[in-house]
Scaffold this motif. Structure first.
Motif, PDB file in Angstrom:
ATOM      1  N   ALA A  24       0.487  -0.913  -0.391  1.00  0.00           N
ATOM      2  CA  ALA A  24       0.143   0.163   0.168  1.00  0.00           C
ATOM      3  C   ALA A  24       0.824   1.259  -0.244  1.00  0.00           C
ATOM      4  O   ALA A  24       1.885   0.946   0.298  1.00  0.00           O
ATOM      5  CB  ALA A  24      -1.409   0.574   1.299  1.00  0.00           C
ATOM      6  N   TYR A  25       0.028   2.447  -0.051  1.00  0.00           N
ATOM      7  CA  TYR A  25       0.738   3.658   0.063  1.00  0.00           C
ATOM      8  C   TYR A  25       0.036   4.873   0.440  1.00  0.00           C
ATOM      9  O   TYR A  25      -0.998   4.650  -0.680  1.00  0.00           O
ATOM     10  CB  TYR A  25       1.970   4.057  -1.810  1.00  0.00           C
ATOM     11  CG  TYR A  25       0.803   4.076  -2.437  1.00  0.00           C
ATOM     12  CD1 TYR A  25       0.480   5.265  -2.606  1.00  0.00           C
ATOM     13  CD2 TYR A  25       0.866   3.018  -3.682  1.00  0.00           C
ATOM     14  CE1 TYR A  25      -0.786   5.561  -3.989  1.00  0.00           C
ATOM     15  CE2 TYR A  25      -0.495   3.426  -4.854  1.00  0.00           C
ATOM     16  CZ  TYR A  25      -0.895   4.712  -5.204  1.00  0.00           C
ATOM     17  OH  TYR A  25      -1.356   4.663  -5.934  1.00  0.00           O
ATOM     18  N   ASP A  26       0.797   5.774   0.315  1.00  0.00           N
ATOM     19  CA  ASP A  26      -0.189   7.313   1.318  1.00  0.00           C
ATOM     20  C   ASP A  26       1.208   8.166   0.916  1.00  0.00           C
ATOM     21  O   ASP A  26       1.694   7.962   0.750  1.00  0.00           O
ATOM     22  CB  ASP A  26      -0.606   7.183   2.624  1.00  0.00           C
ATOM     23  CG  ASP A  26       0.369   6.618   3.698  1.00  0.00           C
ATOM     24  OD1 ASP A  26       1.782   7.154   2.785  1.00  0.00           O
ATOM     25  OD2 ASP A  26       0.343   6.312   5.204  1.00  0.00           O
ATOM     26  N   GLU A  27       0.756   9.052   1.337  1.00  0.00           N
ATOM     27  CA  GLU A  27       1.837  10.410   0.761  1.00  0.00           C
ATOM     28  C   GLU A  27       2.636  10.791   2.034  1.00  0.00           C
ATOM     29  O   GLU A  27       3.768  11.169   1.643  1.00  0.00           O
ATOM     30  CB  GLU A  27       0.924  12.131   1.401  1.00  0.00           C
ATOM     31  CG  GLU A  27       0.590  12.418   3.093  1.00  0.00           C
ATOM     32  CD  GLU A  27      -0.571  11.532   3.751  1.00  0.00           C
ATOM     33  OE1 GLU A  27      -0.726  11.342   5.186  1.00  0.00           O
ATOM     34  OE2 GLU A  27      -1.549  10.419   2.655  1.00  0.00           O
ATOM     35  N   ARG A  28       2.963   9.586   2.642  1.00  0.00           N
ATOM     36  CA  ARG A  28       3.882   9.679   3.790  1.00  0.00           C
ATOM     37  C   ARG A  28       5.551   8.310   2.824  1.00  0.00           C
ATOM     38  O   ARG A  28       6.394   8.829   3.276  1.00  0.00           O
ATOM     39  CB  ARG A  28       4.057   9.137   4.771  1.00  0.00           C
ATOM     40  CG  ARG A  28       2.944  10.246   5.859  1.00  0.00           C
ATOM     41  CD  ARG A  28       2.933   9.968   7.012  1.00  0.00           C
ATOM     42  NE  ARG A  28       2.291   8.658   7.031  1.00  0.00           N
ATOM     43  CZ  ARG A  28       1.585   7.883   7.614  1.00  0.00           C
ATOM     44  NH1 ARG A  28       1.965   8.323   9.064  1.00  0.00           N
ATOM     45  NH2 ARG A  28       0.444   6.953   7.891  1.00  0.00           N
ATOM     46  N   GLY A  29       4.583   7.817   2.283  1.00  0.00           N
ATOM     47  CA  GLY A  29       6.075   6.271   1.891  1.00  0.00           C
ATOM     48  C   GLY A  29       5.209   5.706   1.114  1.00  0.00           C
ATOM     49  O   GLY A  29       3.690   5.413   1.214  1.00  0.00           O
ATOM     50  N   PHE A  30       5.917   4.439   1.269  1.00  0.00           N
ATOM     51  CA  PHE A  30       5.117   2.969   0.977  1.00  0.00           C
ATOM     52  C   PHE A  30       4.649   2.264   2.661  1.00  0.00           C
ATOM     53  O   PHE A  30       5.537   1.944   3.067  1.00  0.00           O
ATOM     54  CB  PHE A  30       6.407   1.448   0.183  1.00  0.00           C
ATOM     55  CG  PHE A  30       6.325   2.466  -0.971  1.00  0.00           C
ATOM     56  CD1 PHE A  30       5.112   2.551  -1.816  1.00  0.00           C
ATOM     57  CD2 PHE A  30       7.261   3.214  -0.905  1.00  0.00           C
ATOM     58  CE1 PHE A  30       5.561   2.881  -3.200  1.00  0.00           C
ATOM     59  CE2 PHE A  30       7.671   3.836  -3.059  1.00  0.00           C
ATOM     60  CZ  PHE A  30       6.777   3.713  -3.791  1.00  0.00           C
ATOM     61  N   TRP A  31       3.635   1.206   2.362  1.00  0.00           N
ATOM     62  CA  TRP A  31       4.088  -0.282   3.997  1.00  0.00           C
ATOM     63  C   TRP A  31       3.718  -0.950   3.452  1.00  0.00           C
ATOM     64  O   TRP A  31       3.439  -1.411   1.948  1.00  0.00           O
ATOM     65  CB  TRP A  31       2.160   0.133   4.128  1.00  0.00           C
ATOM     66  CG  TRP A  31       1.334   1.355   4.620  1.00  0.00           C
ATOM     67  CD1 TRP A  31       1.057   2.927   3.854  1.00  0.00           C
ATOM     68  CD2 TRP A  31       2.066   1.501   5.956  1.00  0.00           C
ATOM     69  NE1 TRP A  31       1.237   3.598   5.088  1.00  0.00           N
ATOM     70  CE2 TRP A  31       1.197   2.905   6.527  1.00  0.00           C
ATOM     71  CE3 TRP A  31       2.363   0.988   7.284  1.00  0.00           C
ATOM     72  CZ2 TRP A  31       1.559   3.433   7.843  1.00  0.00           C
ATOM     73  CZ3 TRP A  31       1.671   0.822   8.447  1.00  0.00           C
ATOM     74  CH2 TRP A  31       1.604   2.409   8.777  1.00  0.00           C
ATOM     75  N   VAL A  32       5.249  -1.864   3.706  1.00  0.00           N
ATOM     76  CA  VAL A  32       5.523  -2.773   3.678  1.00  0.00           C
ATOM     77  C   VAL A  32       5.110  -4.053   4.614  1.00  0.00           C
ATOM     78  O   VAL A  32       4.902  -3.608   5.707  1.00  0.00           O
ATOM     79  CB  VAL A  32       7.253  -3.116   3.225  1.00  0.00           C
ATOM     80  CG1 VAL A  32       7.511  -1.573   2.426  1.00  0.00           C
ATOM     81  CG2 VAL A  32       8.108  -2.966   5.166  1.00  0.00           C
ATOM     82  N   GLN A  33       4.952  -5.117   3.778  1.00  0.00           N
ATOM     83  CA  GLN A  33       4.628  -6.482   4.904  1.00  0.00           C
ATOM     84  C   GLN A  33       5.863  -7.096   4.861  1.00  0.00           C
ATOM     85  O   GLN A  33       6.212  -7.623   3.940  1.00  0.00           O
ATOM     86  CB  GLN A  33       3.658  -7.529   3.812  1.00  0.00           C
ATOM     87  CG  GLN A  33       3.419  -8.973   4.807  1.00  0.00           C
ATOM     88  CD  GLN A  33       2.535  -8.939   4.479  1.00  0.00           C
ATOM     89  OE1 GLN A  33       0.938  -8.564   4.532  1.00  0.00           O
ATOM     90  NE2 GLN A  33       2.269 -10.224   5.056  1.00  0.00           N
ATOM     91  N   ASN A  34       6.591  -7.220   6.320  1.00  0.00           N
ATOM     92  CA  ASN A  34       8.022  -7.822   6.122  1.00  0.00           C
ATOM     93  C   ASN A  34       7.653  -9.665   6.814  1.00  0.00           C
ATOM     94  O   ASN A  34       6.238  -9.718   7.331  1.00  0.00           O
ATOM     95  CB  ASN A  34       8.093  -7.184   7.638  1.00  0.00           C
ATOM     96  CG  ASN A  34       9.841  -7.197   7.863  1.00  0.00           C
ATOM     97  OD1 ASN A  34      10.602  -8.342   6.219  1.00  0.00           O
ATOM     98  ND2 ASN A  34      10.944  -6.806   8.213  1.00  0.00           N
ATOM     99  N   SER A  35       8.615 -10.146   6.677  1.00  0.00           N
ATOM    100  CA  SER A  35       8.317 -11.451   6.696  1.00  0.00           C
ATOM    101  C   SER A  35       9.442 -11.316   8.376  1.00  0.00           C
ATOM    102  O   SER A  35      10.276 -12.306   8.774  1.00  0.00           O
ATOM    103  CB  SER A  35       9.373 -12.080   6.193  1.00  0.00           C
ATOM    104  OG  SER A  35      10.436 -11.551   6.236  1.00  0.00           O
ATOM    105  N   TRP A  36       9.055 -10.826   9.571  1.00  0.00           N
ATOM    106  CA  TRP A  36       9.847 -10.574  10.146  1.00  0.00           C
ATOM    107  C   TRP A  36       8.726 -11.240  12.203  1.00  0.00           C
ATOM    108  O   TRP A  36       9.236 -10.650  13.283  1.00  0.00           O
ATOM    109  CB  TRP A  36      10.864  -9.778  11.164  1.00  0.00           C
ATOM    110  CG  TRP A  36      11.530  -9.715  10.584  1.00  0.00           C
ATOM    111  CD1 TRP A  36      12.163 -10.747   8.649  1.00  0.00           C
ATOM    112  CD2 TRP A  36      12.671  -8.024   9.850  1.00  0.00           C
ATOM    113  NE1 TRP A  36      13.120  -9.670   8.532  1.00  0.00           N
ATOM    114  CE2 TRP A  36      13.959  -8.618   9.359  1.00  0.00           C
ATOM    115  CE3 TRP A  36      12.692  -6.820  11.014  1.00  0.00           C
ATOM    116  CZ2 TRP A  36      14.277  -7.803   8.760  1.00  0.00           C
ATOM    117  CZ3 TRP A  36      13.946  -5.885  10.824  1.00  0.00           C
ATOM    118  CH2 TRP A  36      15.050  -6.821   9.249  1.00  0.00           C
TER     119      TRP A  36
END
Length: 922
Positions: free
Chosen positions: A462-474
């Motif tokens: 996903a993304y918004d005006e601040r940056g990208f949303w990432v799904q991590n594997s931690w």
């Protein structure tokens, strides 16, 4: 009353479905507790709930359990404060609702106030109707309406949070709510700037008054831990980041960050944005609706597999026709990434995103249950791949989840990345991570840092005006329940690779001929569909004769061992005589063409109860020879026009080309190919492993027969293998060589002693007649066969016209000692001939490269191995001129199982040259 449009503008990461679930219960709760009375109350309420619930994304705490969540369980101080007294209370009474009510005591207290059995049915707290009522009740009974009227947002935060955790995100949502709702709601009475400090002080006094018996403390899991840290400055100092943001709860394990940036490759297909409108933001909540599991790679460096598994989970869950929620195997994707990386083999750490994408594209991905990432019933402490690698069950199941297409996205082009996310919904990315990734707060924001840790792969969702949303594997304990916000500045500085992909359509191949069709030169790459069928029949040989683990059909020692311990016994069960045929293709053949031949031979042999096992080695000497000869022609002095009818002029040209081709790397290339072939039988080589495994197999199958077939340079590979088999007491039932490109000296050293000792019971030698050999050509430039060129130019003693002949080769009629062959009992078959189709000496080959796709030759050879192989039917009449590839090849009939061959590269070249000649003549 709050509208859906207003809620969407404030809770930008809430999905459409989640907003529909929450809007009415939210309005009713605010109305019941007078929160909707003015702008300040509703803005503060929405901001606080927005932060606590991740903008309505998380109405239920994700359970790991993380190290922090384990503290919810009794005994322990935190469990005592939460009222958790029984085993399992931690998970049973985990955080639920927009304000994340946690612990048995809170569930009991609010259940009593609402007249609900929240202790017996705690999942009710996650229902929006109940969850928002609990949140509004807490707000009202703790005097937060008065604090909101006074504009004391920090005190509200302390009352809810126990501190100022996440204050910046709360303030951002508060400002956004005020902006969106401005003009739609009344201002609180007495809210002028001059009266706010007085009002705030009065509100705090009223709140303290109500905070007696009527107030409801809301002790929650992770917030209680923040309070613990605040009371212990030494603990807080040890975990505080330079910016003062608290780290994610739970200790960060030591991570292996070894994702390698993809190298520059102009073959990559680039993603091109379309003119479809790109939204200003893509809500994280829309992605969360698909319930993609948050994976945890632990301490192993397999992020390329785990990141791509996340992408696969999302695409499979949202597939329109038949969705697939089966967890896929990150381990399989990781092992495939290493197989297809730019670096050969698998004996190194790290992998690249391109390698993982290529592996998924070629093979698909199987279920996690078939290829688990950790031993069942045990904790993962280091990467321990399950025994055997890619077996039949795994590769067959992987065909159900193919990748249809993938494109590289310019990682510096934010517009392209936004477009790709809007179009597909997920990206596969890698970047250089820094210390900020190890200190992500519960808000998910990844702070900046100059301390680089290594390379890492993940999914951008996903993304918004601040940056990208990432799904991590931690794991879910990292960031915001496993998600993090990566700022655009951070990405542009540290991002390395981005890929976007679409699923393919799974297919099932019913006919053996279809597997061979996939490998025809005109077919698209569909390795995965044939891998399941062909993998147990391939021994992949790399440089220096060792097993080659990389590439489409790489073989690891474990996989080869399973072929002999599982596949051959399984397939041959019930056979009257178990037979294994070892096949080595020729030097003119590429790896893909060699696999194509195997796919064509396989159904015929299996039907005759013969198990084929092919040595596939990267030769493709034809390309090398062609380039050498063309270079030689360009370097010789022109001698005027040549008449194609004057053979002596062509001989002069050949005489001139031979020494030039020798100097232009011809000899060195031939020497290297021979060295690799011979090295396969050296210690640790692929052929030596096969010999050892055959010996073990014979103990299980006492009647086992071993047969050998080699074409051209394949005879070089098989020669020392004959010695290895003899040393282990394994008799070769039949050995057939097609146009062997081995010197007579090699035959004398390896094959002849085996024939004399009856270690080879029967041998057949197929070769062109000398006239046909001299009428053959290489690339239409050298006007004799390949064997003539090698014999004259590429061996130790080159031919000197009129003074010294070339080295004697076993596959050339002029060098064959007929008396010796007769004494040794070798059947000599000269091609082409007019033997009947059912003869063991039938052959229609007219060129050095014809033997492996000539139906009469192949059928005669296989009938020597197993008499039950169906005889080839007489070919259809061929047109005048050189033999056209496929003109005498038979249509495949499953009843008779006649051989069906697709045109090889050599055959296609020949046909083009013949058409060229006829066109010029016309």
């Amino acid at each position: 009353m709050l509208t859906d449009l207003q809620l969407a503008q404030i809770m930008r990461h809430a999905s459409t479905r989640r907003r529909a679930q929450c809007l009415d219960p939210l309005n009713r709760a605010m109305q019941a507790h007078r929160i909707d009375a003015n702008l300040q109350r509703i803005a503060a309420f929405l901001a606080q709930l927005g932060h606590e619930s991740g903008e309505l994304q998380f109405l239920e705490e994700l359970w790991g359990p993380t190290p922090a969540q384990k503290r919810y369980e009794p005994p322990g101080e935190l469990a005592r404060r939460l009222g958790n007294t029984q085993r399992g209370d931690g998970r049973r009474f985990k955080g639920r609702g927009p304000i994340q009510i946690t612990g048995r005591a809170n569930y009991a207290r609010y259940g009593e106030l609402l007249g609900l059995d929240l202790v017996g049915q705690p999942e009710q707290a996650a229902d929006p109707e109940v969850g928002f009522e609990i949140a509004a009740l807490f707000w009202d009974r703790n005097g937060l309406n008065a604090l909101a009227d006074a504009g004391d947002f920090e005190t509200i935060t302390r009352r809810i949070n126990g501190g100022l955790n996440g204050l910046a995100d709360r303030q951002r949502l508060h400002a956004l709510a005020l902006q969106v709702l401005q003009g739609g709601l009344p201002e609180p009475v007495g809210s002028s700037a001059s009266t706010l400090p007085v009002a705030a002080a009065a509100a705090r006094r009223r709140a303290r008054t109500r905070a007696g018996s009527a107030a409801l403390r809301l002790a929650r899991g992770h917030e209680a831990m923040v309070t613990d840290q605040a009371e212990r400055p030494d603990a807080l100092a040890a975990t505080r980041t330079p910016r003062g943001r608290r780290p994610a709860t739970g200790a960060m394990p030591s991570r292996r960050l070894d994702a390698r940036p993809d190298t520059l490759d102009f073959r990559d297909q680039m993603f091109m944005p379309t003119l479809v409108e790109v939204p200003s933001h893509v809500a994280l909540g829309e992605y969360l609706e698909w319930q993609v599991p948050v994976l945890d790679q632990g301490t192993e460096g397999a992020c390329t597999g785990y990141g791509l598994a996340t992408v696969a989970h999302y695409l499979l869950r949202r597939r329109r026709v038949v969705a697939d929620a089966t967890p896929v195997s990150p381990r399989m994707l990781y092992e495939l990434a290493r197989r297809y990386d730019e670096w050969p083999g698998e004996d190194y750490d790290g992998s690249s995103a391109r390698g993982a994408m290529k592996g998924w594209y070629k093979h698909g991905v199987c279920a996690e249950t078939l290829y688990p990432s950790r031993p069942r019933g045990g904790r993962r402490t280091r990467p321990v791949p399950p025994a055997g690698g890619l077996d039949e069950a795994r590769v067959s199941d992987a065909l159900r989840r193919p990748l249809g297409a993938y494109f590289r996205v310019n990682h510096k082009d934010l517009v392209a990345m936004h477009s790709a996310i809007a179009e597909v919904g997920v990206l596969y990315a890698s970047c250089t991570v820094h210390a900020g990734w190890s200190a992500v707060g519960a808000d998910g924001v990844i702070g900046p840092s100059t301390r680089i840790l290594g390379g890492h792969a993940f999914a951008i969702v996903a993304y918004d005006e601040r940056g990208f949303w990432v799904q991590n594997s931690w794991g879910p304990g990292w960031g915001r329940n496993g998600f993090g916000l990566l700022s655009y500045d951070d990405w542009l500085e540290h991002g390395t690779d981005v890929w976007v992909a679409r699923l393919g359509a799974p297919i099932t191949l019913q006919r053996g001929a279809s597997t061979a069709s996939i490998h025809a030169r005109s077919a698209a790459q569909s390795v995965g569909y044939s891998f399941a069928e062909l993998r147990p029949h391939i021994v992949s040989v790399g440089n220096n004769g060792t097993l080659k683990a990389g590439g489409d059909y790489g073989s690891t020692p474990e996989e080869l061992q399973r072929v002999f311990e599982q596949d051959i016994p399984r397939v041959s069960a019930g056979w009257a005589v178990p037979r294994v045929l070892l096949y080595a293709h020729g030097g003119l053949v590429s790896e893909q063409a060699g696999v194509q031949r195997l796919a064509e031979y396989r159904p015929l042999l299996l039907d005759a109860q013969v198990y084929p096992l092919a040595f596939i080695w990267r030769t493709d000497y034809w390309t090398t020879i062609t380039n050498i000869i063309k270079d030689a022609v360009s370097r010789r002095r022109p001698e005027g026009l040549l008449d194609a009818t004057k053979d002596f002029m062509l001989d002069r040209l050949d005489d001139a080309l031979e020494p030039l081709a020798r100097r232009l790397t011809g000899k060195s290339a031939w020497d290297e190919m021979k060295q690799n072939a011979l090295a396969a039988s050296a210690r640790g080589g692929a052929a030596e492993r096969v010999a050892d495994l055959l010996l073990a197999l014979r103990a299980r199958l006492p009647g086992l027969e071993v047969h050998l077939v080699g074409h051209s340079a394949g005879s070089v590979l098989l020669a020392p293998l004959v010695d290895l088999l003899g040393a282990r007491g394994l008799v070769v039932k039949t050995c057939t060589l097609w146009a062997p490109a081995c010197r007579v000296e090699l035959f004398t050293r390896h094959y002849q002693p085996a024939l004399e000792s009856r270690q080879i019971e029967k041998m057949a030698l197929f070769a062109l007649t000398d006239k046909v050999e001299q009428d053959d050509h290489c690339a239409g430039i050298y006007h004799k066969s390949l064997l003539y060129l090698i014999s004259h130019a590429f061996e130790e003693r080159p031919r000197i016209p009129l003074f010294r002949d070339g080295e004697p080769f076993l596959g050339m009629e002029r060098h064959i000692d007929r008396a010796l062959m007769q004494r040794l009992g070798v059947d000599l078959v000269l091609a082409p001939n007019t033997e009947p189709a059912d003869s063991l000496s039938a052959s229609g080959a007219m060129h050095h490269g014809d033997f492996d796709d000539d139906a009469r030759t192949v059928t005669a050879t296989f009938r020597r191995v197993a008499p039950s192989v169906a005889a080839a039917r007489p070919p259809a009449s061929a047109p005048a001129g050189p033999r056209q590839a496929g003109a005498d090849l038979l249509s495949h009939d499953l009843g008779a199982l006649d051989p069906l061959f697709h045109r090889s590269a050599a055959a296609l070249r020949e046909q083009r040259q013949w058409i060229d000649l006829r066109t010029r003549a016309a």
